[in-house]
Design a protein around this motif. Structure first.
Motif, PDB file in Angstrom:
ATOM      1  N   GLU A 181      72.018  69.844 135.835  1.00 20.59           N
ATOM      2  CA  GLU A 181      71.107  68.967 136.008  1.00 20.59           C
ATOM      3  C   GLU A 181      69.775  69.372 135.363  1.00 20.59           C
ATOM      4  O   GLU A 181      69.409  68.690 134.416  1.00 20.59           O
ATOM      5  CB  GLU A 181      70.734  68.619 137.366  1.00 20.59           C
ATOM      6  CG  GLU A 181      69.500  67.561 137.587  1.00 20.59           C
ATOM      7  CD  GLU A 181      69.433  67.208 138.896  1.00 20.59           C
ATOM      8  OE1 GLU A 181      68.070  66.708 139.320  1.00 20.59           O
ATOM      9  OE2 GLU A 181      70.209  67.106 139.839  1.00 20.59           O
ATOM     10  N   MET A 182      69.534  70.651 135.483  1.00 19.65           N
ATOM     11  CA  MET A 182      68.535  71.389 134.706  1.00 19.65           C
ATOM     12  C   MET A 182      68.788  71.279 133.212  1.00 19.65           C
ATOM     13  O   MET A 182      67.942  70.967 132.250  1.00 19.65           O
ATOM     14  CB  MET A 182      68.284  72.805 135.230  1.00 19.65           C
ATOM     15  CG  MET A 182      67.059  73.287 134.476  1.00 19.65           C
ATOM     16  SD  MET A 182      65.385  72.691 135.104  1.00 19.65           S
ATOM     17  CE  MET A 182      65.032  73.279 136.623  1.00 19.65           C
ATOM     18  N   ALA A 183      69.906  71.569 132.914  1.00 21.74           N
ATOM     19  CA  ALA A 183      70.489  71.835 131.287  1.00 21.74           C
ATOM     20  C   ALA A 183      70.200  70.181 130.870  1.00 21.74           C
ATOM     21  O   ALA A 183      69.633  70.164 129.755  1.00 21.74           O
ATOM     22  CB  ALA A 183      71.825  72.005 131.176  1.00 21.74           C
ATOM     23  N   SER A 311      60.000  62.555 137.292  1.00 20.93           N
ATOM     24  CA  SER A 311      60.846  61.431 137.825  1.00 20.93           C
ATOM     25  C   SER A 311      61.903  62.193 138.587  1.00 20.93           C
ATOM     26  O   SER A 311      62.418  61.681 139.637  1.00 20.93           O
ATOM     27  CB  SER A 311      61.192  60.445 136.927  1.00 20.93           C
ATOM     28  OG  SER A 311      61.993  60.954 135.842  1.00 20.93           O
ATOM     29  N   ALA A 312      62.768  62.983 137.745  1.00 17.79           N
ATOM     30  CA  ALA A 312      63.845  63.872 138.108  1.00 17.79           C
ATOM     31  C   ALA A 312      63.560  64.669 139.387  1.00 17.79           C
ATOM     32  O   ALA A 312      64.247  64.864 140.460  1.00 17.79           O
ATOM     33  CB  ALA A 312      64.242  64.848 137.090  1.00 17.79           C
ATOM     34  N   LYS A 317      63.609  64.862 145.400  1.00 20.79           N
ATOM     35  CA  LYS A 317      62.941  65.078 146.789  1.00 20.79           C
ATOM     36  C   LYS A 317      63.373  63.697 147.919  1.00 20.79           C
ATOM     37  O   LYS A 317      63.316  64.026 149.168  1.00 20.79           O
ATOM     38  CB  LYS A 317      61.429  64.808 146.537  1.00 20.79           C
ATOM     39  CG  LYS A 317      60.800  66.182 145.961  1.00 20.79           C
ATOM     40  CD  LYS A 317      59.401  66.014 145.825  1.00 20.79           C
ATOM     41  CE  LYS A 317      58.638  66.317 147.108  1.00 20.79           C
ATOM     42  NZ  LYS A 317      56.975  66.375 146.653  1.00 20.79           N
ATOM     43  N   ASN A 318      63.625  62.621 147.073  1.00 18.15           N
ATOM     44  CA  ASN A 318      64.076  61.458 147.799  1.00 18.15           C
ATOM     45  C   ASN A 318      65.663  61.704 148.526  1.00 18.15           C
ATOM     46  O   ASN A 318      65.834  61.439 149.695  1.00 18.15           O
ATOM     47  CB  ASN A 318      64.381  60.198 147.141  1.00 18.15           C
ATOM     48  CG  ASN A 318      63.095  59.424 146.683  1.00 18.15           C
ATOM     49  OD1 ASN A 318      61.707  59.773 147.449  1.00 18.15           O
ATOM     50  ND2 ASN A 318      62.982  59.088 145.662  1.00 18.15           N
ATOM     51  N   GLN A 336      63.984  70.722 143.383  1.00 15.49           N
ATOM     52  CA  GLN A 336      63.108  70.034 142.938  1.00 15.49           C
ATOM     53  C   GLN A 336      61.872  71.009 142.620  1.00 15.49           C
ATOM     54  O   GLN A 336      61.168  70.692 141.991  1.00 15.49           O
ATOM     55  CB  GLN A 336      62.516  69.258 144.172  1.00 15.49           C
ATOM     56  CG  GLN A 336      62.125  69.985 145.547  1.00 15.49           C
ATOM     57  CD  GLN A 336      60.732  70.189 145.756  1.00 15.49           C
ATOM     58  OE1 GLN A 336      59.756  69.685 144.919  1.00 15.49           O
ATOM     59  NE2 GLN A 336      60.519  71.249 146.452  1.00 15.49           N
ATOM     60  N   LEU A 337      62.386  72.256 143.288  1.00 21.61           N
ATOM     61  CA  LEU A 337      61.006  73.369 142.991  1.00 21.61           C
ATOM     62  C   LEU A 337      61.470  73.709 141.552  1.00 21.61           C
ATOM     63  O   LEU A 337      60.604  74.018 140.800  1.00 21.61           O
ATOM     64  CB  LEU A 337      61.410  74.469 143.943  1.00 21.61           C
ATOM     65  CG  LEU A 337      60.690  74.527 145.485  1.00 21.61           C
ATOM     66  CD1 LEU A 337      61.176  75.718 145.975  1.00 21.61           C
ATOM     67  CD2 LEU A 337      59.141  74.195 145.071  1.00 21.61           C
ATOM     68  N   ALA A 338      62.910  73.827 141.208  1.00 22.15           N
ATOM     69  CA  ALA A 338      63.042  74.387 139.687  1.00 22.15           C
ATOM     70  C   ALA A 338      62.586  73.181 138.563  1.00 22.15           C
ATOM     71  O   ALA A 338      61.841  73.431 137.580  1.00 22.15           O
ATOM     72  CB  ALA A 338      64.540  74.341 139.457  1.00 22.15           C
ATOM     73  N   LEU A 339      62.627  72.006 139.092  1.00 22.91           N
ATOM     74  CA  LEU A 339      61.962  71.027 138.170  1.00 22.91           C
ATOM     75  C   LEU A 339      60.292  70.966 138.195  1.00 22.91           C
ATOM     76  O   LEU A 339      59.970  70.774 137.147  1.00 22.91           O
ATOM     77  CB  LEU A 339      62.506  69.517 138.750  1.00 22.91           C
ATOM     78  CG  LEU A 339      63.781  69.200 138.211  1.00 22.91           C
ATOM     79  CD1 LEU A 339      64.331  68.148 139.283  1.00 22.91           C
ATOM     80  CD2 LEU A 339      64.102  68.945 137.163  1.00 22.91           C
ATOM     81  N   LYS A 340      59.823  71.445 139.434  1.00 22.38           N
ATOM     82  CA  LYS A 340      58.436  71.615 139.421  1.00 22.38           C
ATOM     83  C   LYS A 340      57.937  72.956 138.566  1.00 22.38           C
ATOM     84  O   LYS A 340      56.981  72.725 137.730  1.00 22.38           O
ATOM     85  CB  LYS A 340      58.159  71.940 141.020  1.00 22.38           C
ATOM     86  CG  LYS A 340      56.642  72.169 140.813  1.00 22.38           C
ATOM     87  CD  LYS A 340      56.245  72.491 142.390  1.00 22.38           C
ATOM     88  CE  LYS A 340      54.778  73.030 142.533  1.00 22.38           C
ATOM     89  NZ  LYS A 340      54.564  73.419 143.996  1.00 22.38           N
ATOM     90  N   ILE A 341      58.789  73.907 138.361  1.00 22.26           N
ATOM     91  CA  ILE A 341      58.466  75.023 137.622  1.00 22.26           C
ATOM     92  C   ILE A 341      58.661  74.523 136.308  1.00 22.26           C
ATOM     93  O   ILE A 341      57.747  75.121 135.332  1.00 22.26           O
ATOM     94  CB  ILE A 341      59.494  75.916 137.902  1.00 22.26           C
ATOM     95  CG1 ILE A 341      59.207  76.848 139.452  1.00 22.26           C
ATOM     96  CG2 ILE A 341      59.468  77.136 136.812  1.00 22.26           C
ATOM     97  CD1 ILE A 341      60.196  77.604 139.946  1.00 22.26           C
ATOM     98  N   SER A 342      59.563  73.818 135.882  1.00 17.46           N
ATOM     99  CA  SER A 342      59.984  73.214 134.543  1.00 17.46           C
ATOM    100  C   SER A 342      58.638  72.766 133.996  1.00 17.46           C
ATOM    101  O   SER A 342      58.041  72.572 132.758  1.00 17.46           O
ATOM    102  CB  SER A 342      61.156  72.584 134.224  1.00 17.46           C
ATOM    103  OG  SER A 342      62.255  73.671 134.418  1.00 17.46           O
TER     104      SER A 342
END
Length: 751
Positions: A181-183, A311-312, A317-318, A336-342
């Motif tokens: 997902e991160m990729a 948005s991701a 989080k939902n 969600q923390l990984a997306l926050k870091i990005s």
């Protein structure tokens, strides 16, 4: 693939080179036949693959074994790569290229995503899966292979678990799914997420955006810059223990939201004040004095990237809200923390002076807006929530007791969590109206009670619902840090539970004193005193000598095969060597300490490990005298084992036989076990020592059975050498105690 010794099924010492070459070639053929997308295992990047390739080269079959890629006639390549980052530290990794396949090393994933005391497969598996394997030292692998069928079975189980546990970890942590997902979000290959830093993800997203708009990224010559900018603001904390609800207001994704709201980007930056545009309508002047055009004229590239990331994160989080499985909740929270870091790394990317595309105008504008918003939030809350406001709902003047980067803690002067939640939600809603969208102040939690120690150091019971607390939350305290021994985290957690949950400061202080007394009397298990630090550099790279580095060198001199390597965490304890001896000289391997009966420097652990962390949590309650109360008093006056064994005259003393019964010095004409006074009570003393021996034997038996169950074997001998397991040290200690008790009983029997 396994963690270690992928060739352990067939020992090089038990087969000739022809047979070994055949099996290694068959292994390579198996890989090509299976044609996997991902090759995984534990530490395969730095051990297994380099070992296989070196072995193949030695056996002169590298032309066969190295052909593992999907591209014909393109052999695997391997080289050393030095990496350095704040998150991962200094590391030397093997960079392996297998075209068309991804090496997904579970060890590298765990190192990047989780902060643990130890990163051995046994320790990580126990932490996440509550499973372990019978860890076998490399020196005995050949003996097991050449031994009985049962020995080979144990070796086979060891190898199977080496391959099985990493797969279980990937399944449990959902690492492949999360990284995929991160990729997709960042547009980089899967292996970049493991072996590369944050900048490549931002560059990739920028390139994807610029391509759609027919733009080119400029090439900026890298180099060190002396330019700096002011960081985030921290409101001076009102230190103390608050036995009342404290509401916390948080900005949702503060820095990314600021960049979106004010359109801060390379493509919207104006050099100097524009003459033909109107401030506030066509452009924004930031508090740091920079100028950016409004989205109506040009929408920034960075704003679009951040909107996708946020948005991701919102979707994750939902999903987290609807998930019932506790472990999947943790995984979704990690996502969600990984997306926050990005998202936050976009701001860091612009402020990295040694980077691909630095732009301090953006980063200093972001932090200046953040400082302005924190001050505005503090002033707004204290002005709007005066006593009597909201039709009498506000009983006292609200006071902001602390604020840090993206959150403020507010004391509303209410008695219940429900009242604090009502006022906190109202405050977040009203203050949010003063900011540009999508900047939003949210109410998420209440701390009750709340212990505010200093900047970035606090603890409290965390409430998201008024009826029951979710957890005890600690920030910046030794309960969540890895550079202290486990005893510190255990004691602090227990003391905080007594303070926060039981609301009993007296019992909490008494518990701390009891632990200190047990420590000084050598009643604390050695596994609780082990400190571990990562070996990131050689000794000559440090300005001052480091305990773990010096110990690693001593261990290398004793046994080069089992010595720690760069990237490993080195466990050690501090032993007693007298006063005025540097800590790096007193660091020693825990097993070496146990087997040689070396006394622990318990005073060091009290004064350098326990005293200050405990004093920090008791200072708001007891005042500045807390540390003095802890390190002085009746509970510390017992003479420690270390003081007895390494006192000033200890080195001049000879070992003199003493009576087993009363410890008196034996006369020359004694029977070698008891003095003349104790001799008439010989049968009672003998019965007492035999009873003690049986107690130790039962303890040893219970630990042995535990290890047998864990290893899945019922042999007389357990070969496990998993030093990250507390039972391992307990078993070694009880083994020594058992030997000592047997010697005592033997002396009495011969007397």
């Amino acid at each position: 693939m396994g963690h270690k010794h992928m060739g352990s099924w067939i020992s090089p010492n038990s087969l000739d080179n022809t047979s070994y070459s055949y099996h290694l070639a068959k292994w390579a053929e198996f890989i090509r036949t299976c044609d996997p997308d991902i090759l995984t295992g534990y530490n395969i990047q730095n051990f297994d693959f380099p070992y296989i390739f070196d072995r193949a080269k030695h056996l002169k079959i590298d032309s066969v074994v190295h052909q593992l890629s999907r591209v014909r006639n393109v052999p695997c390549k391997i080289r050393d790569q030095m990496s350095q980052s704040k998150q991962m530290g200094n590391r030397v990794n093997k960079q392996i290229s297998i075209e068309g396949r991804i090496i997904f090393d579970v060890l590298q994933v765990i190192l990047r995503d989780y902060k643990l005391r130890s990163y051995t497969l046994n320790s990580v598996s126990y932490h996440f899966l509550n499973e372990q394997k019978e860890d076998v030292e490399h020196q005995i692998i050949t003996d097991l292979q050449n031994g009985s069928p049962l020995d080979r079975r144990r070796l086979a189980v060891y190898c199977m678990k080496d391959a099985y546990l990493p797969l279980r970890l990937l399944e449990k942590l959902m690492s492949v799914i999360n990284y995929m997902e991160m990729a997709r979000v960042t547009g980089v290959p899967l292996n970049f997420l493991i072996f590369r830093g944050q900048q490549v993800k931002v560059i990739s997203q920028l390139m994807r955006r610029t391509k759609t708009q027919n733009l080119f990224l400029p090439v900026v010559e890298g180099g060190q810059s002396d330019d700096t900018y002011e960081g985030a603001t921290v409101i001076e904390p009102m230190r103390g223990f608050y036995n009342e609800p404290i509401a916390t207001l948080d900005f949702a994704s503060l820095y990314p939201s600021i960049m979106i709201a004010h359109n801060l980007c390379y493509t919207t930056l104006l050099k100097g004040c524009p003459e033909n545009l109107k401030e506030g309508e066509d452009y924004t002047k930031t508090p740091s004095g920079n100028y950016f055009v409004k989205p109506s004229l040009r929408k920034g590239l960075l704003a679009g990237i951040l909107e996708d990331l946020l948005s991701a994160r919102k979707r994750a989080k939902n999903e987290l809200k609807n998930e019932k499985d506790p472990f999947k909740q943790m995984v979704l929270n990690g996502r969600q923390l990984a997306l926050k870091i990005s998202a936050n790394s976009v701001y860091g990317f612009t402020g990295a002076t040694v980077g691909k595309l630095p732009c301090l105008e953006i980063s200093q504008s972001v932090t200046s807006f953040g400082r302005q918003m924190i001050d505005l939030t503090k002033n707004s809350v204290e002005e709007m929530f005066k006593a009597g406001a909201l039709d009498g709902l506000v009983k006292q003047d609200a006071v902001v007791i602390y604020g840090d980067t993206d959150s403020v803690m507010v004391k509303f002067g209410v008695e219940t969590v429900q009242e604090a939640m009502t006022l906190g939600l109202k405050a977040a809603t009203e203050v949010s109206k003063k900011f540009v969208q999508p900047i939003k102040l949210e109410f998420e939690k209440v701390y009750f009670p709340y212990l505010l120690i200093n900047k970035k150091r606090y603890a409290g019971l965390y409430f998201t619902k008024p009826d029951k607390h979710d957890k005890m939350d600690c920030k910046g305290l030794e309960t969540v840090r890895r550079d202290n021994c486990p005893l510190v985290a255990t004691v602090l957690n227990k003391c905080l539970e007594m303070l926060m949950i039981d609301r009993n400061a007296t019992a909490s202080l008494a518990y701390a004193k009891n632990v200190i007394s047990d420590l000084l009397c050598n009643r604390v298990d050695i596994s609780m005193l082990i400190i571990s630090k990562e070996l990131t550099r050689r000794g000559e790279k440090y300005q001052a000598k480091q305990a773990h580095v010096e110990l690693a060198e001593r261990m290398r001199q004793r046994d080069p095969g089992s010595a720690p390597r760069l990237g490993d965490r080195v466990p050690y304890v501090i032993v007693a060597k007298g006063k005025k001896v540097a800590a790096y000289e007193k660091a020693e391997d825990p097993i070496y300490v146990l087997r040689n009966g070396i006394p622990i420097d318990t005073r060091y652990y009290l004064e350098n490990q326990l005293a200050k962390p405990l004093a920090r949590i008791f200072d708001p309650i007891l005042g500045d005298k807390a540390e003095s109360l802890l390190i002085n008093g009746d509970h510390t006056r017992t003479k420690t084992v270390a003081q007895i064994k390494v006192g000033g005259l200890a080195k001049h003393m000879k070992v003199i036989p003493t009576c087993i019964g009363c410890k008196a010095v034996l006369q020359k004409d004694s029977n070698g076990a008891l003095c003349a006074y104790c001799l008439p009570r010989r049968h009672l003393i003998y019965a007492e020592k035999v009873a003690r021996l049986k107690v130790v034997q039962r303890h040893f038996g219970r630990l042995w059975s535990e290890c047998q169950n864990c290893a899945g074997t019922f042999q007389e001998e357990v070969l496990c050498s998993a030093r990250d397991c507390p039972i391992f040290y307990m078993r070694e200690k009880v083994r020594l105690d058992l030997h000592e008790q047997m010697q005592i009983v033997d002396r009495l029997s011969k007397a």
